[in-house]
Enzyme design. Structure first.
Site, PDB file in Angstrom:
ATOM      1  N   HIS A  69      24.647 -14.592 -27.473  1.00 22.07           N
ATOM      2  CA  HIS A  69      24.734 -13.469 -26.516  1.00 22.07           C
ATOM      3  C   HIS A  69      25.685 -12.394 -27.063  1.00 22.07           C
ATOM      4  O   HIS A  69      26.652 -11.998 -26.417  1.00 22.07           O
ATOM      5  CB  HIS A  69      25.199 -13.957 -25.130  1.00 22.07           C
ATOM      6  CG  HIS A  69      24.820 -12.974 -24.037  1.00 22.07           C
ATOM      7  ND1 HIS A  69      24.417 -13.358 -22.784  1.00 22.07           N
ATOM      8  CD2 HIS A  69      24.785 -11.613 -24.017  1.00 22.07           C
ATOM      9  CE1 HIS A  69      24.156 -12.290 -22.051  1.00 22.07           C
ATOM     10  NE2 HIS A  69      24.380 -11.213 -22.780  1.00 22.07           N
ATOM     11  N   ARG A  82      17.035 -11.408 -21.431  1.00 26.56           N
ATOM     12  CA  ARG A  82      17.579 -12.530 -20.658  1.00 26.56           C
ATOM     13  C   ARG A  82      16.750 -13.773 -20.939  1.00 26.56           C
ATOM     14  O   ARG A  82      15.532 -13.688 -21.158  1.00 26.56           O
ATOM     15  CB  ARG A  82      17.553 -12.234 -19.146  1.00 26.56           C
ATOM     16  CG  ARG A  82      18.659 -11.317 -18.671  1.00 26.56           C
ATOM     17  CD  ARG A  82      20.043 -11.977 -18.770  1.00 26.56           C
ATOM     18  NE  ARG A  82      21.125 -11.137 -18.279  1.00 26.56           N
ATOM     19  CZ  ARG A  82      21.933 -10.391 -19.042  1.00 26.56           C
ATOM     20  NH1 ARG A  82      21.774 -10.360 -20.350  1.00 26.56           N
ATOM     21  NH2 ARG A  82      22.918  -9.682 -18.501  1.00 26.56           N
TER      22      ARG A  82
HETATM   23  P1  NAP Z   1      17.122  -0.818 -17.276  1.00 25.40           P
HETATM   24  O1  NAP Z   1      17.536   0.548 -17.701  1.00 25.40           O
HETATM   25  O2  NAP Z   1      17.243  -1.203 -15.851  1.00 25.40           O
HETATM   26  O3  NAP Z   1      15.612  -1.007 -17.773  1.00 25.40           O
HETATM   27  C1  NAP Z   1      14.834  -2.089 -17.389  1.00 25.40           C
HETATM   28  C2  NAP Z   1      13.411  -1.843 -17.864  1.00 25.40           C
HETATM   29  O4  NAP Z   1      12.623  -2.991 -17.507  1.00 25.40           O
HETATM   30  C3  NAP Z   1      12.760  -0.622 -17.185  1.00 25.40           C
HETATM   31  O5  NAP Z   1      11.947   0.058 -18.107  1.00 25.40           O
HETATM   32  C4  NAP Z   1      11.903  -1.265 -16.094  1.00 25.40           C
HETATM   33  O6  NAP Z   1      10.753  -0.538 -15.741  1.00 25.40           O
HETATM   34  C5  NAP Z   1      11.472  -2.540 -16.781  1.00 25.40           C
HETATM   35  N1  NAP Z   1      11.061  -3.547 -15.785  1.00 25.40           N
HETATM   36  C6  NAP Z   1      11.799  -4.119 -14.816  1.00 25.40           C
HETATM   37  N2  NAP Z   1      11.036  -4.975 -14.084  1.00 25.40           N
HETATM   38  C7  NAP Z   1       9.796  -4.924 -14.627  1.00 25.40           C
HETATM   39  C8  NAP Z   1       8.575  -5.557 -14.312  1.00 25.40           C
HETATM   40  N3  NAP Z   1       8.482  -6.430 -13.303  1.00 25.40           N
HETATM   41  N4  NAP Z   1       7.494  -5.262 -15.074  1.00 25.40           N
HETATM   42  C9  NAP Z   1       7.582  -4.367 -16.094  1.00 25.40           C
HETATM   43  N5  NAP Z   1       8.712  -3.742 -16.435  1.00 25.40           N
HETATM   44  C10 NAP Z   1       9.805  -4.008 -15.711  1.00 25.40           C
HETATM   45  O7  NAP Z   1      17.934  -1.927 -18.106  1.00 25.40           O
HETATM   46  P2  NAP Z   1      18.672  -1.765 -19.521  1.00 25.40           P
HETATM   47  O8  NAP Z   1      19.982  -1.108 -19.351  1.00 25.40           O
HETATM   48  O9  NAP Z   1      17.709  -1.198 -20.485  1.00 25.40           O
HETATM   49  O10 NAP Z   1      18.953  -3.310 -19.852  1.00 25.40           O
HETATM   50  C11 NAP Z   1      17.876  -4.232 -19.974  1.00 25.40           C
HETATM   51  C12 NAP Z   1      18.431  -5.640 -19.986  1.00 25.40           C
HETATM   52  O11 NAP Z   1      19.072  -5.918 -21.233  1.00 25.40           O
HETATM   53  C13 NAP Z   1      19.531  -5.915 -18.964  1.00 25.40           C
HETATM   54  O12 NAP Z   1      19.008  -6.159 -17.678  1.00 25.40           O
HETATM   55  C14 NAP Z   1      20.186  -7.149 -19.537  1.00 25.40           C
HETATM   56  O13 NAP Z   1      19.520  -8.289 -19.035  1.00 25.40           O
HETATM   57  C15 NAP Z   1      19.926  -7.042 -21.052  1.00 25.40           C
HETATM   58  N6  NAP Z   1      21.157  -6.850 -21.831  1.00 25.40           N
HETATM   59  C16 NAP Z   1      21.479  -7.780 -22.765  1.00 25.40           C
HETATM   60  C17 NAP Z   1      22.618  -7.610 -23.537  1.00 25.40           C
HETATM   61  C18 NAP Z   1      22.955  -8.609 -24.606  1.00 25.40           C
HETATM   62  O14 NAP Z   1      24.038  -8.534 -25.193  1.00 25.40           O
HETATM   63  N7  NAP Z   1      22.083  -9.527 -24.932  1.00 25.40           N
HETATM   64  C19 NAP Z   1      23.439  -6.506 -23.350  1.00 25.40           C
HETATM   65  C20 NAP Z   1      23.091  -5.572 -22.386  1.00 25.40           C
HETATM   66  C21 NAP Z   1      21.933  -5.742 -21.624  1.00 25.40           C
HETATM   67  P3  NAP Z   1      10.887   0.920 -15.042  1.00 25.40           P
HETATM   68  O15 NAP Z   1      11.420   1.820 -16.129  1.00 25.40           O
HETATM   69  O16 NAP Z   1       9.508   1.252 -14.647  1.00 25.40           O
HETATM   70  O17 NAP Z   1      11.858   0.742 -13.905  1.00 25.40           O
END
Ligand code: NAP
Length: 310
Positions: free
Chosen positions: A273, A225
């Protein structure tokens, strides 16, 4: 009893989701009525994109859950009118797409593809890149997407470090957590990939202090993001050479305004994006499974922790 499901997203998405979602709901054995329009008081579930017209959930008096079509939920977690469970999208197609995009952009920088492919100036540039084993990569965020990318890059031979909020053990990956773990993870990050969610705690994760921790000339790849990066700090780090290149897929304002300096900076690649999209066929199966669970009073998959913001 028929389950009423409102598809609350833009019309173009309705045309791509109507058939696969109807099929997935049928395959899950659900007696459903799926529409893009409903009287709010008749709706049991909302399949939701945060840019849809539905912003006030108050009239949805019998709503059981909101099933987000996207992985990112930052535009809905703070909605005080939403009082029912919120599930986010975890989709095999979304994950596969992100891993392909991250691997592609990592290899572009690792191999120096631009210099070799685009150098049509008559210069025989034979800079031999190191092997992957000598190019440490760090991924911030070890969730659904970060872990899949970590495994793929590790399989290619990169030494991968990952950072998350909670401690993790992942075979073949060096894992760290917490503020100290962040600084250690950045120190070796010749290529840094951001896959954190947008929450109050992750704002400006990359700022003057953290950027200064990275090896000089490091590359940043951000499909997470826009809010994860302090834009001005990144521009200063690019101008000074502290950061060698930034490939950015997400921005604080999207589409990225034409006047934004990222567009014209020679060390920035802007992508629109596009890193990964929810895929209708596989995502429909997740939505149908959650409706089935909701009707069976089973816990929903991929529930969002509204207090944590992801
Ligand atoms: P997720 O499964 O919720 O994983 C988020 C990760 O971030 C987890 O490992 C979490 O730690 C970590 N995290 C959250 N807050 C943190 C903090 N304060 N300090 C350290 N680590 C932290 O999310 P996901 O499905 O992998 O997706 C990640 C992001 O990718 C989405 O939120 C979205 O913004 C982005 N995205 C972008 C696209 C694009 O096309 N560009 C597409 C899809 C998603 P824990 O494991 O300890 O909870």
């Amino acid at each position: 009893m028929t389950v009423n499901i409102l598809f609350a997203a833009t019309p173009d998405r309705w045309s791509t989701y109507q058939a696969p979602l109807s099929k997935a709901l049928t395959d899950a054995g659900i007696d459903f009525d799926l529409r893009a329009q409903f009287a709010p008081s008749d709706v049991d579930y909302i399949v939701y994109a945060p840019n849809s017209d539905v912003q006030d959930f108050t009239p949805y008096t019998r709503l059981k859950a909101v099933l987000n079509l996207w992985a990112g939920v930052e535009n809905i977690t703070g909605n005080a009118t939403l009082t029912v469970p919120l599930a986010r999208m975890v989709d095999a197609g979304l994950k596969q797409g992100m891993t392909e995009w991250v691997a592609g952009h990592t290899l572009r920088h690792h191999l120096g593809l631009d210099a070799h492919i685009c150098g049509q100036d008559g210069i025989w540039r034979k800079d031999i890149p190191p092997l992957a084993q000598d190019r440490p990569v760090t991924i911030l965020g070890l969730g659904e997407l970060g872990q899949d990318c970590a495994r793929a890059l590790s399989t290619l031979g990169f030494p991968v470090t990952g950072w998350s909020k909670s401690p993790k053990i992942i075979n073949g990956i060096t894992t760290r957590h917490g503020p100290k773990g962040l600084m250690q993870s950045l120190k070796t990050a010749e290529i840094l990939i951001l896959l954190l969610p947008d929450t109050p705690a992750t704002q400006d994760t990359l700022n003057p202090t953290t950027l200064a921790q990275m090896p000089r000339g490091a590359v940043i790849i951000n499909p997470g993001r826009g809010s994860l990066i302090d834009d001005n700090a990144l521009l200063a780090a690019l101008d000074s050479g502290q950061i060698g290149h930034a490939t950015l897929d997400v921005f604080r304002t999207e589409p990225l305004p034409a006047s934004h300096p990222f567009w014209s900076h020679p060390a920035v690649t802007v992508t629109p994006h596009i890193a990964s999209e929810t895929r209708p066929v596989t995502a429909s199966q997740i939505i149908a499974e959650n409706v089935r669970r909701g009707e069976a009073n089973e816990p929903l998959l991929h529930l969002v922790d509204r207090a944590q913001g992801y």
